[in-house]
Design an enzyme around this catalytic site. Structure first.
Site, PDB file in Angstrom:
ATOM      1  N   ASN A 108      -9.808   4.043  -2.680  1.00  0.00           N
ATOM      2  CA  ASN A 108     -10.516   4.926  -1.775  1.00  0.00           C
ATOM      3  C   ASN A 108     -10.462   6.364  -2.307  1.00  0.00           C
ATOM      4  O   ASN A 108      -9.939   6.619  -3.386  1.00  0.00           O
ATOM      5  CB  ASN A 108      -9.912   4.826  -0.372  1.00  0.00           C
ATOM      6  CG  ASN A 108     -10.936   4.981   0.729  1.00  0.00           C
ATOM      7  OD1 ASN A 108     -11.784   5.867   0.664  1.00  0.00           O
ATOM      8  ND2 ASN A 108     -10.855   4.122   1.740  1.00  0.00           N
ATOM      9  N   HIS A 134       9.108  15.699 -15.440  1.00  0.00           N
ATOM     10  CA  HIS A 134       9.551  16.792 -16.300  1.00  0.00           C
ATOM     11  C   HIS A 134      11.064  16.707 -16.474  1.00  0.00           C
ATOM     12  O   HIS A 134      11.775  16.135 -15.642  1.00  0.00           O
ATOM     13  CB  HIS A 134       9.173  18.141 -15.679  1.00  0.00           C
ATOM     14  CG  HIS A 134       7.700  18.351 -15.563  1.00  0.00           C
ATOM     15  ND1 HIS A 134       6.904  18.691 -16.634  1.00  0.00           N
ATOM     16  CD2 HIS A 134       6.862  18.253 -14.498  1.00  0.00           C
ATOM     17  CE1 HIS A 134       5.657  18.806 -16.245  1.00  0.00           C
ATOM     18  NE2 HIS A 134       5.592  18.532 -14.947  1.00  0.00           N
ATOM     19  N   ALA A 194       1.034   3.886   5.390  1.00  0.00           N
ATOM     20  CA  ALA A 194       0.489   5.208   5.066  1.00  0.00           C
ATOM     21  C   ALA A 194       1.577   6.271   5.050  1.00  0.00           C
ATOM     22  O   ALA A 194       2.508   6.252   5.856  1.00  0.00           O
ATOM     23  CB  ALA A 194      -0.585   5.584   6.090  1.00  0.00           C
ATOM     24  N   ARG A 245      11.863   3.331  -4.988  1.00  0.00           N
ATOM     25  CA  ARG A 245      12.572   2.139  -5.474  1.00  0.00           C
ATOM     26  C   ARG A 245      11.619   0.953  -5.391  1.00  0.00           C
ATOM     27  O   ARG A 245      10.628   0.988  -4.659  1.00  0.00           O
ATOM     28  CB  ARG A 245      13.840   1.881  -4.650  1.00  0.00           C
ATOM     29  CG  ARG A 245      13.575   1.546  -3.200  1.00  0.00           C
ATOM     30  CD  ARG A 245      14.854   1.429  -2.395  1.00  0.00           C
ATOM     31  NE  ARG A 245      15.506   2.719  -2.257  1.00  0.00           N
ATOM     32  CZ  ARG A 245      16.656   2.899  -1.633  1.00  0.00           C
ATOM     33  NH1 ARG A 245      17.298   1.865  -1.101  1.00  0.00           N
ATOM     34  NH2 ARG A 245      17.175   4.099  -1.540  1.00  0.00           N
ATOM     35  N   ARG A 304       9.857  -5.505   7.134  1.00  0.00           N
ATOM     36  CA  ARG A 304       9.911  -6.928   7.478  1.00  0.00           C
ATOM     37  C   ARG A 304       9.144  -7.734   6.456  1.00  0.00           C
ATOM     38  O   ARG A 304       8.379  -7.190   5.656  1.00  0.00           O
ATOM     39  CB  ARG A 304       9.322  -7.176   8.859  1.00  0.00           C
ATOM     40  CG  ARG A 304       7.835  -6.835   8.982  1.00  0.00           C
ATOM     41  CD  ARG A 304       7.308  -7.182  10.365  1.00  0.00           C
ATOM     42  NE  ARG A 304       5.915  -6.826  10.558  1.00  0.00           N
ATOM     43  CZ  ARG A 304       4.880  -7.587  10.205  1.00  0.00           C
ATOM     44  NH1 ARG A 304       5.090  -8.771   9.614  1.00  0.00           N
ATOM     45  NH2 ARG A 304       3.626  -7.198  10.423  1.00  0.00           N
TER      46      ARG A 304
END
Length: 202
Positions: free
Chosen positions: A86, A116, A161, A167, A184
Site C-alpha cells: 500500500n 549506522h 498496525a 525480534r 496469540r
C-alpha cells in the site's frame, strides 16, 4: 574495493563505508527507476513490471506497489508472487530483503536492513552494518509497521498496525506492539465461509 566487492561486504554483515561514490550512484539509480515506475501509473501492468525487474533482484507474478514506494538500492530486494504494498512503502535493502508469496503490506510499512555504527566517530565517517530481513508466505503487515534489521517473520502471520519489530516473529501468529510481541496463535476456527461466497455470489 570495487562495487561488487562492496555489495558482497554489505551482505556479509561486516562494517562498510556507506559514503562511497559507487553506493551514492547506486542510490541515485534506484531513485530514478522508482520515479519511472511511479510515472508509469495507469500504463499496462506488463510495462510496469519490466521497470520493477530492472530495479529489483527478483520479481514474482503480479507485483504491485502503490505510489510513493521508496528503496535504497533495489538490487537486494526479492519479492514473491502476488505481492502488494500500500501507499508509502519504504525498503532500505542494503542487507537484503526476501518476501514470500501472497504478502500484503498496509500503508507506510518500513523495512530497515542497515544500521549506522554505534561509535560516533565511525558513524560520522560513514560506517554502517546490515542484516537481511525475511518475510514468509501469506503474511499481512499492518499500517505503519517498522521492521528492524535481521528480522524473520514466519508464514501466515499478522502484524498489527503501528508495531515496531525488533525480534523474530514465528509462523501462524498475531503479533503487535512496541516492541512487537506475539499476542496469540491464529486458529483454524477463524476460517470463514468466504470461498463459498466467492463461488456462489461472484
Amino acid at each position: 574495493m570495487n562495487f561488487e566487492e562492496q555489495k558482497s561486504r554489505i551482505l556479509s554483515g561486516k562494517m562498510y563505508n556507506d559514503l562511497t561514490p559507487e553506493l551514492i550512484e547506486a542510490r541515485k539509480n534506484a531513485v530514478l527507476l522508482v520515479k519511472q515506475y511511479h510515472d508509469s501509473y495507469g500504463q499496462p501492468e506488463n510495462e510496469r513490471v519490466k521497470i520493477l525487474q530492472k530495479l529489483l533482484k527478483k520479481v514474482g507474478k503480479n507485483p504491485y506497489f502503490e505510489p510513493d514506494f521508496r528503496c535504497e538500492f533495489g538490487y537486494n530486494i526479492s519479492i514473491g508472487d502476488n505481492f502488494y504494498a500500500n501507499f508509502g512503502c519504504i525498503m532500505l535493502d542494503g542487507g537484503g530483503i526476501e518476501i514470500g508469496d501472497n504478502v500484503l503490506f498496509g500503508p507506510r510499512v518500513g523495512i530497515y536492513t542497515s544500521r549506522h555504527a554505534f561509535n560516533a566517530e565511525e558513524r560520522a565517517a560513514g560506517a554502517c552494518f546490515a542484516k537481511k530481513v525475511k518475510i514468509g508466505n501469506k503474511v499481512w503487515i499492518g499500517a505503519g509497521v517498522h521492521i528492524d534489521y535481521g528480522i524473520t517473520i514466519g508464514d501466515n502471520s499478522i502484524i498489527g498496525a503501528g508495531s515496531v519489530i525488533t525480534r523474530d516473529i514465528p509462523a501462524n501468529v498475531v503479533a503487535a506492539g512496541v516492541p512487537c510481541r506475539v499476542i496469540r496463535e491464529i486458529s483454524p476456527e477463524e476460517k470463514s465461509d468466504y470461498f463459498s461466497v466467492l463461488q456462489n455470489l461472484y
